[in-house]
Write an enzyme that holds these catalytic residues in place. Structure first.
Site, mmCIF file in Angstrom:
data_model
loop_
_atom_site.group_PDB
_atom_site.id
_atom_site.type_symbol
_atom_site.label_atom_id
_atom_site.label_comp_id
_atom_site.label_asym_id
_atom_site.label_seq_id
_atom_site.Cartn_x
_atom_site.Cartn_y
_atom_site.Cartn_z
ATOM 1 N N GLU A 275 -7.918 -3.010 5.340
ATOM 2 C CA GLU A 275 -7.834 -2.967 3.873
ATOM 3 C C GLU A 275 -6.803 -3.958 3.341
ATOM 4 O O GLU A 275 -6.978 -4.550 2.281
ATOM 5 C CB GLU A 275 -7.460 -1.540 3.426
ATOM 6 C CG GLU A 275 -8.584 -0.552 3.656
ATOM 7 C CD GLU A 275 -8.101 0.859 3.932
ATOM 8 O OE1 GLU A 275 -7.320 1.066 4.887
ATOM 9 O OE2 GLU A 275 -8.502 1.774 3.192
ATOM 10 N N ASN B 223 0.882 -1.166 0.000
ATOM 11 C CA ASN B 223 0.000 0.000 0.000
ATOM 12 C C ASN B 223 0.920 1.216 0.000
ATOM 13 O O ASN B 223 1.432 1.626 1.037
ATOM 14 C CB ASN B 223 -0.883 -0.046 1.259
ATOM 15 C CG ASN B 223 -1.838 1.119 1.344
ATOM 16 O OD1 ASN B 223 -1.781 2.055 0.542
ATOM 17 N ND2 ASN B 223 -2.703 1.086 2.342
ATOM 18 N N HIS C 269 -12.110 4.613 -0.871
ATOM 19 C CA HIS C 269 -12.061 3.824 0.373
ATOM 20 C C HIS C 269 -12.839 2.507 0.228
ATOM 21 O O HIS C 269 -13.291 1.921 1.213
ATOM 22 C CB HIS C 269 -12.643 4.616 1.572
ATOM 23 C CG HIS C 269 -11.788 5.771 2.005
ATOM 24 N ND1 HIS C 269 -12.310 7.008 2.315
ATOM 25 C CD2 HIS C 269 -10.459 5.887 2.163
ATOM 26 C CE1 HIS C 269 -11.332 7.829 2.651
ATOM 27 N NE2 HIS C 269 -10.198 7.172 2.564
ATOM 28 N N ARG D 92 -2.736 -1.963 -3.419
ATOM 29 C CA ARG D 92 -3.852 -1.032 -3.365
ATOM 30 C C ARG D 92 -3.650 -0.009 -4.486
ATOM 31 O O ARG D 92 -2.612 0.640 -4.576
ATOM 32 C CB ARG D 92 -3.842 -0.321 -2.025
ATOM 33 C CG ARG D 92 -4.947 0.672 -1.911
ATOM 34 C CD ARG D 92 -4.857 1.383 -0.602
ATOM 35 N NE ARG D 92 -6.058 2.149 -0.407
ATOM 36 C CZ ARG D 92 -6.265 2.900 0.658
ATOM 37 N NH1 ARG D 92 -5.365 2.975 1.590
ATOM 38 N NH2 ARG D 92 -7.379 3.578 0.762
ATOM 39 N N ARG E 188 -7.506 17.869 3.184
ATOM 40 C CA ARG E 188 -8.346 18.117 1.994
ATOM 41 C C ARG E 188 -9.618 18.874 2.374
ATOM 42 O O ARG E 188 -10.153 18.649 3.455
ATOM 43 C CB ARG E 188 -8.719 16.786 1.329
ATOM 44 C CG ARG E 188 -7.554 16.124 0.617
ATOM 45 C CD ARG E 188 -7.904 14.734 0.126
ATOM 46 N NE ARG E 188 -7.151 13.720 0.846
ATOM 47 C CZ ARG E 188 -7.358 12.418 0.780
ATOM 48 N NH1 ARG E 188 -8.316 11.937 0.005
ATOM 49 N NH2 ARG E 188 -6.618 11.563 1.470
#
Ligand code: ADP
Length: 409
Positions: free
Chosen positions: A378, A10, A180, A92, A240
């Site tokens: 994840e 990742n 996500h 990922r 963000r």
């Protein structure tokens, strides 16, 4: 005798995380995980075993490249060996566009196609693709699989994907993708066991980390989310903006002389909790700070979540459950409590003691909406997908328990 294993990578803008899973029967068991973080500042490597004991550590005196970080990780894995036979590597990849809606075996041609999505995820996609290219070059025989953060949301109805732009742009792929997805897919995969009613009903999963979004699940399938064409939309995040009137961007360009790159920096890296507080992008720091603007940043973070919960509950036509996950969602009882208050009008009642304890069900017995804390994983989701795809390709049996390939896409 060697044990087959799957590695997961990742790779982000400033860190490269890895995990190693050994396959015992059809069970993937974590062998170790680690990361090189602070790549552009003061890099440090740490690897830990499955119970968190440190296996190796290293620091560098100056920034290192992503390639050097990958080489360090592969060198570490090779040296330790541990009787492991690496069967493949899962990555990922944040954006799969319209074409890639399921885990995909990587070839140079696929990587070239994924390169086209770099402008849609400028902070993530280039770093996701870098290690894939390097491994394809160094070990072309090693199977690699891309798992996409957008894929889980391909079940969204057409309306939920549309912007009110001229239709040709929609056809060309200018639409809401959502992100996500690997986190939501993992949460959806464990809900039937943990919370059968939530799994079968209308559930909002709040992934609140540095990046933050909410996904509306109907019987475990994504029907809407707060992120859009890019991962800058929706909730306020660490750095963000989240949703921003596009007129602000025009104003900044026309009246303030910002070019596209300057706007990109502003909305991806200098805004959110960091920009509003002027203190930090880290929720822990803000919660501990007495600065009025740190408090304001947390208030705005929660207010935006409350607004989006209302919007997504409307998209679902009601609400049965809320699930908190990721760094803030799993660890911050104060943020969960405030989100609960913001959603009280929907029938959400959080039990203070259960919330402080922080695991499983945290709503009161009389809460109309059940509320859960579910740690996301994840990496395990990527390992399961990778194993399932490679097993299917090889025509052999091992399938990771619990998730059938493509069953959520
Ligand atoms: P990423 O999106 O980078 O994977 P994480 O899911 O690790 O991020 O979430 C990082 C966020 O979680 C940071 O804002 C951090 O402050 C927050 N966090 C982690 N632990 C806690 C805690 N105990 N209380 C409040 N916030 C926390």
């Amino acid at each position: 005798m060697t044990v087959p294993a799957i590695a997961v990578i990742n790779a982000g803008s400033s860190s490269l995380k890895f995990s190693l899973y050994a396959l015992h029967g059809d069970e993937l068991q974590l062998r170790g995980r680690g990361q090189v973080e602070g790549l552009g500042t003061s890099p440090r490597f740490v690897a830990r075993d499955a119970v968190g004991a440190t296996l190796a550590e290293q620091r560098w005196p100056a920034p290192i490249t992503h390639d050097a970080a990958l080489d360090h990780v592969t060198g570490f894995l090779r040296e330790r060996d541990d009787g492991i036979a690496l069967r493949g590597v899962g990555h990922r990849v944040v954006h799969g566009g319209l074409a890639y809606h399921a885990p995909t075996r990587l070839t140079p041609a696929v990587v070239d196609a994924l390169q086209a999505f770099v402008p849609l995820a400028p902070l993530h996609q280039p770093h996701n693709l870098g290690p894939i290219r390097r491994l394809l070059h160094a070990s072309p025989e090693l199977p690699q699989v891309a798992c996409f953060d957008t894929a889980f949301h391909r079940t969204n109805p057409e309306l939920a994907q549309m912007f009110a732009l001229p239709h040709a742009l929609h056809e060309a792929g200018v639409r809401r993708y959502g992100f996500h997805g690997l986190s939501y897919e993992y949460v959806a995969s464990v809900l039937p066991r943990l919370a059968p009613a939530a799994a079968a009903g209308r559930t909002l999963v709040l992934h609140l980390g540095n990046g933050a979004s909410i996904c509306a699940l109907q019987r475990g399938r994504s029907v809407a989310s707060t992120m859009g064409f890019t991962a800058v939309d929706g909730l306020m995040m660490g750095t963000r903006t989240g949703a921003l009137d596009p007129g602000v961007v025009l104003y900044l360009m026309d009246e303030r002389g910002l070019d596209a790159r300057a706007v990109e920096r502003l909305i991806y890296s200098e805004s959110g909790l960091l920009g509003v507080s002027g203190v930090s992008s880290d929720m822990r720091t803000l919660l501990a700070s007495a600065e009025p603007r740190a408090k304001l940043a947390v208030e705005l973070f929660v207010y935006r979540i409350g607004r989006e919960i209302g919007s997504l509950a409307a998209a679902l036509g009601g609400l049965d459950a809320i699930v908190f996950t990721a760094g803030i969602g799993e660890n911050s009882a104060p943020v969960r409590a405030r989100v609960g208050e913001a959603a009280a009008w929907l029938g959400v009642q959080i039990d203070p003691a259960a919330n402080e304890a922080g695991a499983g069900c945290i709503s009161t017995a009389s809460s109309r909406v059940s509320v859960w804390v579910v740690p996301t994983d994840e990496e395990l989701m990527i390992a399961r997908h990778t194993l399932n795809l490679l097993s299917a390709d090889e025509g052999s049996t091992p399938r990771a328990a619990g998730v059938a390939r493509g069953d959520t896409n």
